[in-house]
Design a protein around this motif. Structure first.
Motif, PDB file in Angstrom:
ATOM      1  N   GLU A 322       0.272  -0.793   0.061  1.00 45.91           N
ATOM      2  CA  GLU A 322      -0.222   0.066   0.373  1.00 45.91           C
ATOM      3  C   GLU A 322       0.755   1.638  -0.379  1.00 45.91           C
ATOM      4  O   GLU A 322       1.635   1.149   1.295  1.00 45.91           O
ATOM      5  CB  GLU A 322      -0.598  -0.475   1.169  1.00 45.91           C
ATOM      6  CG  GLU A 322      -2.029   0.638   1.353  1.00 45.91           C
ATOM      7  CD  GLU A 322      -2.198   1.485   2.613  1.00 45.91           C
ATOM      8  OE1 GLU A 322      -3.089   2.771   3.137  1.00 45.91           O
ATOM      9  OE2 GLU A 322      -2.760   0.545   3.050  1.00 45.91           O
ATOM     10  N   VAL A 323       0.709   1.776  -0.725  1.00 48.27           N
ATOM     11  CA  VAL A 323       1.826   3.403  -1.156  1.00 48.27           C
ATOM     12  C   VAL A 323       0.735   4.610  -0.728  1.00 48.27           C
ATOM     13  O   VAL A 323      -0.707   4.672  -0.787  1.00 48.27           O
ATOM     14  CB  VAL A 323       1.374   3.293  -2.548  1.00 48.27           C
ATOM     15  CG1 VAL A 323       2.597   4.722  -2.917  1.00 48.27           C
ATOM     16  CG2 VAL A 323       2.125   2.431  -3.627  1.00 48.27           C
ATOM     17  N   SER A 324       1.559   5.087  -0.262  1.00 43.90           N
ATOM     18  CA  SER A 324       1.102   6.861   0.623  1.00 43.90           C
ATOM     19  C   SER A 324       2.260   7.552   0.513  1.00 43.90           C
ATOM     20  O   SER A 324       2.942   7.542   0.259  1.00 43.90           O
ATOM     21  CB  SER A 324       1.065   6.663   2.185  1.00 43.90           C
ATOM     22  OG  SER A 324       1.892   6.595   3.036  1.00 43.90           O
ATOM     23  N   GLY A 325       1.746   8.655   0.218  1.00 44.07           N
ATOM     24  CA  GLY A 325       2.097   9.941   0.048  1.00 44.07           C
ATOM     25  C   GLY A 325       1.823  10.831  -1.496  1.00 44.07           C
ATOM     26  O   GLY A 325       0.793  10.658  -2.152  1.00 44.07           O
ATOM     27  N   ARG A 326       3.252  11.973  -2.200  1.00 47.03           N
ATOM     28  CA  ARG A 326       2.601  12.554  -2.982  1.00 47.03           C
ATOM     29  C   ARG A 326       4.060  12.805  -4.090  1.00 47.03           C
ATOM     30  O   ARG A 326       4.754  13.173  -3.174  1.00 47.03           O
ATOM     31  CB  ARG A 326       2.358  13.941  -2.959  1.00 47.03           C
ATOM     32  CG  ARG A 326       1.253  14.478  -3.445  1.00 47.03           C
ATOM     33  CD  ARG A 326      -0.189  15.977  -2.575  1.00 47.03           C
ATOM     34  NE  ARG A 326      -1.190  15.347  -2.210  1.00 47.03           N
ATOM     35  CZ  ARG A 326      -2.081  16.172  -1.702  1.00 47.03           C
ATOM     36  NH1 ARG A 326      -1.541  16.798  -1.414  1.00 47.03           N
ATOM     37  NH2 ARG A 326      -3.103  15.743  -1.501  1.00 47.03           N
ATOM     38  N   GLY A 327       3.363  13.296  -5.429  1.00 44.57           N
ATOM     39  CA  GLY A 327       5.164  13.090  -5.863  1.00 44.57           C
ATOM     40  C   GLY A 327       6.237  12.436  -5.849  1.00 44.57           C
ATOM     41  O   GLY A 327       5.649  11.089  -5.947  1.00 44.57           O
ATOM     42  N   LEU A 328       7.377  12.478  -4.904  1.00 44.12           N
ATOM     43  CA  LEU A 328       8.308  11.799  -5.067  1.00 44.12           C
ATOM     44  C   LEU A 328       8.392  11.531  -3.851  1.00 44.12           C
ATOM     45  O   LEU A 328      10.024  11.889  -3.445  1.00 44.12           O
ATOM     46  CB  LEU A 328       9.368  12.624  -6.558  1.00 44.12           C
ATOM     47  CG  LEU A 328       9.842  11.612  -7.703  1.00 44.12           C
ATOM     48  CD1 LEU A 328      10.848  11.673  -8.289  1.00 44.12           C
ATOM     49  CD2 LEU A 328       9.457  10.658  -8.540  1.00 44.12           C
ATOM     50  N   MET A 329       7.297  12.418  -2.964  1.00 46.71           N
ATOM     51  CA  MET A 329       7.593  11.857  -1.408  1.00 46.71           C
ATOM     52  C   MET A 329       6.578  10.641  -1.352  1.00 46.71           C
ATOM     53  O   MET A 329       5.650  10.858  -1.043  1.00 46.71           O
ATOM     54  CB  MET A 329       7.047  12.919  -0.549  1.00 46.71           C
ATOM     55  CG  MET A 329       7.313  12.964   0.744  1.00 46.71           C
ATOM     56  SD  MET A 329       6.582  14.350   1.970  1.00 46.71           S
ATOM     57  CE  MET A 329       6.807  13.898   3.035  1.00 46.71           C
TER      58      MET A 329
END
Ligand SMILES: *Cc1c(COP(=O)(O)O)cnc(C)c1O
Length: 387
Positions: A322-329
């Motif tokens: 499961e991925v969280s964050g935005r852009g390259l963070m």
């Protein structure tokens, strides 16, 4: 090849870091090189600092030129690099605003905390409390640490600075925490160290509205999520709210130490002459480096690439958890695994990929914003190899 733990047993430095036994001697673009010239793919960017990659030519050139001309004068005098940088930062963020320069993220938050209390006291208000969010990270100095509600980081250093109130990242909790005693809400719109977590828009809106209703300042700590990391120069630009105060550091000067607080005109004047300061703040070399880094960070090409490469990395990591964050963070939670820290060690020594873990099951990636899809493929291949 196992690398020796060069200085581990007899270092003359305090033991407050668990360092890896690898020494890098050179960096270029997305790569770091050890003494044997072996390249490592840096998907952590010196903890979110090297957003333009290592030794970006424009930054190196600006540092060389300024260092040969004038390095430091103190804040007894005006200098052009600091004034130009202040104009760039305010012009590109919340418009009618002023900037204060210091040397780190923690210091930028200290300035914001002091501004919030000075602002309330200047208005004759008794409000002194600052609301922060669970799992926040705002730095290691006593004020910033007091704003960092993490038991393991705070406990050895009690008593902390009084007046910090913790809320959960929900509309109800934030709204309830903001009262007539509140002088500010301090939050990272995308949390970094506490696990990569995007604060939901409705929570930001609720915080903005509650701050307005009691006259408190809304402070965004963009030390990590700012400066194009999430796909816009400032993270708040992808939310539906505008903060009164923004704090910056990490990537601002392309690798040199700097911190900045940007404060809206209506509150900036609360820092009166003598209220706050920093000997090195606004240092000419750091500001010259930032003036070189900022236009590159803000360029449409780079921002478009962050969004595109970020979406690609997000999709590739989505194959693993499961991925969280935005852009390259970005963070990826590996279902059913508790060995994220061990995986980070193996990625480093077996795959020459630099990443980190925010807890036992979450890996965090902060690649340089110049990373390409090929770099992403290389990183994901390395991940698959250790998994
Ligand atoms: C790293 C960080 C800080 C602290 O910055 P330092 O330069 O280490 O003092 C503060 N806030 C956030 C969100 C950070 O990621």
């Amino acid at each position: 090849m196992t690398l020796p733990d060069q200085y581990g047993d007899f270092s003359a430095q305090t033991p407050n870091y668990a360092r890896y036994g690898i020494e890098f001697v050179r960096g270029e673009g997305v790569n770091l090189y050890d003494g044997d010239g072996v390249p490592y793919l840096d998907f952590l960017s010196g903890l979110g600092v090297n957003n333009l990659g290592h030794c970006h030519p424009a930054v190196v050139e600006a540092i060389r030129e300024q260092a040969g001309q004038l390095i430091h004068t103190s804040n007894l005098f005006w200098t052009e690099p600091a004034e130009l940088l202040a104009r760039e930062l305010t012009g590109r963020s919340i418009g009618d605003a002023k900037a204060f320069f210091c040397n780190s993220g923690a210091e930028a938050n200290e300035a914001a905390i002091k501004l919030a209390r000075a602002h309330a006291s200047g208005q004759g208000s008794p409000a002194r409390e600052i609301v922060v969010i669970e799992r926040a990270f705002h730095g290691r100095t006593m004020g910033a640490l007091s704003a960092t509600p993490q038991e393991d980081k705070q406990a050895p250093f009690a008593p902390l600075v009084h007046g910090f109130v913790t809320a959960a990242p929900t509309v109800e909790s934030v709204t309830n925490a903001i009262t007539g005693q509140t002088c500010a809400v301090l939050l990272e719109p995308v949390q970094g160290e506490g696990g990569v977590r995007v604060i939901p828009d409705e929570v930001l809106i609720a915080a903005r509205e509650a701050c307005d209703s009691v006259g408190a300042l809304l402070i965004f700590d963009e030390v990590q999520c700012g400066l194009s990391r999430t796909g816009s120069l400032f993270a708040f630009q992808q939310t539906l709210v505008e903060p009164d105060v923004i704090t910056l550091a990490k990537a601002l000067a392309g690798g040199l130490p700097i911190g900045a607080m940007i404060a809206a005109e209506h509150c900036a004047g609360s820092l009166k002459p003598g209220y706050h300061g920093s000997t090195f703040g606004g240092n000419l070399v750091a500001c010259a480096a930032a003036l070189a880094a900022l236009p590159v960070l803000a360029s449409d090409d780079l921002l478009a690439s962050v969004v595109e490469t970020g979406n690609y990395l997000q999709a590739r990591l989505g194959e693993l958890g499961e991925v969280s964050g935005r852009g390259l963070m970005l963070g990826v939670r590996l279902e059913g695994r508790e060995d994220a820290r061990e995986l980070v060690q193996r990625l480093l020594t077996e795959q020459r990929l630099i990443a980190n873990a925010t807890d036992d099951s979450t890996l965090r990636f902060l690649p340089p914003l110049i990373a390409t899809k090929d770099d992403v493929d290389e990183a994901v291949a390395a991940l698959n190899a250790v998994l």
